[in-house]
Design an enzyme around this catalytic site. Sequence first.
Site, PDB file in Angstrom:
ATOM      1  N   HIS A 180       5.561  -2.340 -69.643  1.00  0.00           N
ATOM      2  CA  HIS A 180       6.122  -1.783 -68.432  1.00  0.00           C
ATOM      3  C   HIS A 180       6.658  -0.381 -68.705  1.00  0.00           C
ATOM      4  O   HIS A 180       7.116  -0.091 -69.809  1.00  0.00           O
ATOM      5  CB  HIS A 180       7.227  -2.700 -67.909  1.00  0.00           C
ATOM      6  CG  HIS A 180       7.774  -2.257 -66.596  1.00  0.00           C
ATOM      7  ND1 HIS A 180       6.969  -1.975 -65.520  1.00  0.00           N
ATOM      8  CD2 HIS A 180       9.053  -2.025 -66.178  1.00  0.00           C
ATOM      9  CE1 HIS A 180       7.725  -1.594 -64.502  1.00  0.00           C
ATOM     10  NE2 HIS A 180       8.974  -1.616 -64.875  1.00  0.00           N
ATOM     11  N   CYS A 235       0.446   1.039 -63.440  1.00  0.00           N
ATOM     12  CA  CYS A 235       1.885   1.213 -63.633  1.00  0.00           C
ATOM     13  C   CYS A 235       2.235   2.506 -64.352  1.00  0.00           C
ATOM     14  O   CYS A 235       3.217   3.156 -64.019  1.00  0.00           O
ATOM     15  CB  CYS A 235       2.492   0.013 -64.355  1.00  0.00           C
ATOM     16  SG  CYS A 235       1.906  -0.203 -66.030  1.00  0.00           S
TER      17      CYS A 235
END
Lengths: 308, 277
Positions: free
Chosen positions: A175, A95
């Site tokens: 994230h 990510c």
Amino acid sequence: MASSGWNTIDSDAGVFTRLVEKLNVKDVQFEDLYSIDSDSLRALSPIYGVIFLFKYSAIDRQYALDNNAPLAGEYDQDFQQYDIFFANQTIQNACATQAVLNILLNQIHVDVGEDLANFKSFVTGFDPLMAGETISNSDLIRSVHNSFSTPSILVDEDPSKPPPDSDHKNDGLFHFVGYVNVNGYIYELDGLKDFPIRHCSCSSQDEFIDKIPSVLMERISKYKDELRFSTLVITNNKLKQYKEIGDSFMVESEINKRDLWDREIELRKHDYTNLFVKIVKDISSKSSDQDWHVLLDKARQKSKRRLM
Amino acid sequence: MSTIKFNAGKVEYDEDTHECVPFPQKGVVTITPRSEEGSFYNFNWTQKSSEDGYFEIQEYLIIPGDVSFKQVSSCKTGRVLALTFLSSGAKHLFWLQDVGDDEELDKLTDKDVDLVKRINELFTPMDDEDEDEDEKPQKEEPPQPATTTNEPSTSTSAINLPILDLEDAFPFEVLETHLNRLSDKQLLELVKDDLPPTIGQNPTRANIYDLIRSGFFQQSKANLTQHLRNANGAGYLLAQSFGLEYQGEGISNFLEGIRKSSKKPHEESPSDDTTES
């Protein structure tokens, strides 16, 4: 295959800078942004983009369930018309790298090098999911990414293990979301969302620096008091910049910074399990049964206190 | 020790939304001592009614000290009890199905309170905190005497408390104390093959200590702890890769493997169970 083979890497300015350098991106550096305000940003300018790194939490899941709606701003479904690059995040471990690419491949003033330029032209016209899959399947990007990972003692022996649903510090999922100035707006590029998210209008570097703090603060305010986050900016190569203007003090500071990065990257890439086990073996071999027993009993008591 | 039984249904808990989702099937929880393993218990949930003739069963092995059993206070629509495994973090929820309070749905009845208390007594490890615990206290012997077949010769007390973290046994201070006793030459000999390249080029005592104190070293220790605690066969692989005798899964067994292996080459003796260095 696409779901495996990506290791976790630490989200650190040094790691990202060296990672994109290895991908042949020219003249780019990552810096921690310790205070989200325009003065701090201006001191680091030019700002190519901001990475907001946070613990994915209940409110994010709530919005994700609600048609995957943005927390703030609005989807821009026509983003491809405006030449905005946007790839979905398809692998948790990748990510950070995916967020970095979302920012870098939207820069007109950054030379991203031949490999990434080719990659970008290859995925032009792909929908976000396909673009994300293509990143996941890129041997080049994956191997560079993995060259910064902390070794995991058991990865090879147990490939059937499902991918972790938490990061290696067991802190839950982190994230990465990127913010860039493109197409006359501030866009939020969140690999878990369907499309780029358009925020306020923004047509210059100065305007970006003035406006991005409030965009970030609006986001942070949604989490009330629970959010753990950090912010990185992507800027130019400061070592090069200070060399060009002949600021020898800052040149030295930047060189020291790079030494520290490289030292930490080396330490990060080393597996210390052997060292630890060797020392414990040595302790054991030089301990009487009584000593060893006392040591383990102390440990049991400490573990027991953990349970209280 | 008698068996404990109570009526309860299964609940799935969503950690993120903090919502309990109860399943309507009737069920019963049975807690029985495991005859072959001394102070361990079986915790079984069995479905009592079924529409499709399929009866679900869930079985858990309880090691006293490794579990907590208490009410989920955030659940207000019923009486939900959580069985949490501290070593793995696994959590299982059960909703009490006997009649409760009409007004306050989450209020435990006197019977429930007593139940939770009894179960917690059962799941609390025998308390042997005194320093000289080589002699096992006789007064609170578990229902079945602990078997000694797998007992390491070096440890005379039963494994009634798990070691949950390598950090508990080998924090920096313990490693440092040991390394302080080594000469520079011994220290170097011990660590030289396992240092990252840059420090390997200039391995001073200070450098080595800094490394062992660093977050990177701690992370490796934490990862090893995590792998051992998963108890999914990792202990076997790890014992093999470090050339240790495999003693079973988990941290205590891994350390026992280290103990056995470290004692062997020094003594060169067929029996490695009595000699001390």
